[in-house]
Design a protein around this motif. Structure first.
Motif, short mmCIF file in Angstrom:
data_model
loop_
_atom_site.label_atom_id
_atom_site.label_comp_id
_atom_site.label_asym_id
_atom_site.label_seq_id
_atom_site.Cartn_x
_atom_site.Cartn_y
_atom_site.Cartn_z
N PHE A 75 -16.01 -19.46 39.64
CA PHE A 75 -17.29 -19.48 38.93
C PHE A 75 -17.89 -20.88 38.88
N TYR A 77 -17.75 -22.87 41.41
CA TYR A 77 -18.40 -22.96 42.73
C TYR A 77 -19.70 -22.17 42.75
N LEU A 78 -19.73 -21.03 42.07
CA LEU A 78 -20.92 -20.18 42.08
C LEU A 78 -22.15 -20.94 41.61
N CYS A 106 -27.49 -25.40 35.90
CA CYS A 106 -26.13 -25.10 36.36
C CYS A 106 -25.10 -25.44 35.28
N VAL A 248 -27.54 -19.92 42.65
CA VAL A 248 -26.52 -18.88 42.69
C VAL A 248 -26.47 -18.23 44.07
N GLY A 251 -24.76 -20.66 46.22
CA GLY A 251 -23.37 -20.82 45.82
C GLY A 251 -22.55 -19.55 45.97
N ALA A 252 -23.20 -18.46 46.37
CA ALA A 252 -22.49 -17.18 46.51
C ALA A 252 -21.39 -17.26 47.57
N PHE A 255 -18.42 -19.16 46.23
CA PHE A 255 -17.88 -18.31 45.18
C PHE A 255 -17.06 -17.17 45.77
#
Length: 459
Positions: A75, A77-78, A106, A248, A251-252, A255
């Motif tokens: 999370f 990293y997300l 963030c 997000v 970053g998915a 993640f």
């Protein structure tokens, strides 16, 4: 002069000069930080594996908690990986206030995620560990470690997540220092709490969260200080979907890579426990620990290249983007080949770092050679996939992350033993190199086409 037009101190370092030297300057602290950061869990496992009388069982129990630890870090990293990349791109476009709003959003998301994760794992943690492969012999050690570790989730999220925004500004050495503070504290506290105060596994977990708390505090102080180019401001902590959404999305991919690593460990533990019992699960704990540590230099190199690629992409300097990628690819491939050779030649050495149990060492020796059989191609995989993230290509990066672990590796863990019924444990470990080859080939082809498309579109 407004925040949107003021000259960037980082433009000189990220937008000019020799790309190779710049990558080395940013990657070295990033690599060091990654190596030191892993010491949180690695040192814990080394000490736990040598606890008198219970070392082997305790090591296996704590190994079962690894998927939870990976899920918690996923999370971070997300929200931070995509956010840091977008902040660098905005800095390249001279949109500095927008970069600060991204960081603030963030940070708020990291705190919210930490609170939810803490409650969830404290309520359902013990049952989750049993599903993840803990046995009656190891569940006690697993839960003792996890229930304390989960209390420090907010420190983990802040320390791992916001440190990316320090690196995104080009402050790689400062990012490294924030990790050193925590890891150094952890190394000192582990023997004191585990052996001096006779706290055992619980002492290892307590040392970890105290250390992460110190790292988080240092990072917050720095991002609020005058030394940080981007400031963490209270007014930017109000979450906006317009700002957080693209972060997000980008970053998915990291993640999914990290979260599916958690699922992957569960699949390995369940399958190995079925065919090889607690010893096979314990060996997997060692192998995953060794590989996590060994791959950190490549991860550090990709982190070092991210500000260079993102900034220059945002500034329209595509020649420097291409130079940075080529340098990253060359270094990553060379390192991966060296790593493969060491794993083939000295597997017993790596096993003995964690345990003296003869059965563990015997299985681990051949298992490591199988598990790392194609690790030499991982340099290509990491360099291409992480550059997709740095360039802001969220969709392709996410698809590649899903391909390697969800589409290929997880099914193969359960399918291959059916084709090798006389050697099922061997088949489980074999799933890793088979996946590595297919994923690396696919990623390199897609990235080559994408990079050529970018270059042609800007001619």
């Amino acid at each position: 002069m407004t925040a949107e037009t003021k000259p960037s101190r980082k433009e000189i370092s990220l937008g000019e000069g020799n790309v190779g030297k710049l990558l080395f300057r940013l990657a070295l602290p990033a690599i060091t930080a990654q190596v030191i950061n892993l010491l949180y869990n690695l040192v814990d496992r080394m000490y736990i594996g040598h606890l008198p009388g219970i070392g082997a069982s305790a090591l296996t129990g704590v190994g079962v908690t690894l998927p939870v630890i990976l899920a918690i870090s996923a999370f971070s990293y997300l929200f931070s990986s995509g956010g840091a990349a977008r902040a660098s791109i905005m800095m390249g476009k001279r949109k500095y206030e927008e970069a600060e709003r991204i960081m603030g959003n963030c940070a708020a998301a990291l705190i919210a995620a930490a609170l939810v994760l803490t409650a969830f794992f404290l309520i359902f943690g013990r049952d989750i560990l049993l599903i993840f492969g803990a046995s009656e012999n190891t569940i006690g050690y697993a839960w003792d470690y996890m229930r304390i570790y989960c209390l420090g989730t907010i420190f983990v999220e802040i320390a791992l997540g916001l440190n990316n925004f320090i690196n995104a500004q080009g402050y790689a050495a400062m990012g490294m220092l924030s990790v050193i503070i925590g890891a150094g504290t952890n190394i000192i506290l582990d023997p004191i709490l585990m052996f001096g105060l006779d706290m055992g596994v619980e002492g290892a977990a307590l040392a970890t969260i105290i250390s992460q708390a110190l790292s988080a505090l240092w990072i917050l102080i720095f991002l609020r200080s005058r030394r940080s180019f981007l400031k963490l401001r209270l007014r930017n902590l109000k979450i906006s979907g317009k700002i957080l959404g693209p972060c997000v999305a980008l970053g998915a991919s990291p993640f999914v890579m990290q979260f599916t690593e958690s699922i992957l460990n569960v699949c390995f533990n369940v399958s190995l426990r079925k065919y090889g019992g607690d010893i096979a699960v314990g060996v997997m704990t060692v192998l995953s620990s060794v590989m996590q540590f060994a791959l950190l230099p490549i991860i550090g190199m990709t982190q070092g290249s991210q500000p260079i690629v993102s900034y220059n992409y945002g500034a329209g300097k595509l020649d420097r983007v291409k130079q940075a990628f080529r340098c990253l690819l060359k270094c990553s491939v060379i390192y991966a080949v060296v790593l493969w050779a060491l794993a083939m030649l000295f597997p017993q050495l790596f096993m003995r770092m964690f345990t003296t149990d003869a059965d563990y060492i015997a299985m681990g020796t051949w298992a490591m050679r199988v598990y790392t059989g194609a690790i030499c191609v991982m340099g290509v995989q990491f360099a291409c996939q992480q550059t997709f993230v740095a360039l802001g290509n969220a969709r392709t990066s996410l698809c590649l992350a899903l391909l390697r672990k969800v589409v290929l590796l997880i099914p193969l863990i359960f399918i291959l033993p059916r084709f090798l019924p006389d050697h099922p444990v061997f088949a489980v470990f074999l799933a890793e190199p088979v996946t590595d080859v297919i994923a690396a080939a696919t990623t390199s082809v897609l990235f080559s086409r994408y990079l050529k498309k970018i270059m042609n579109s800007h001619q």
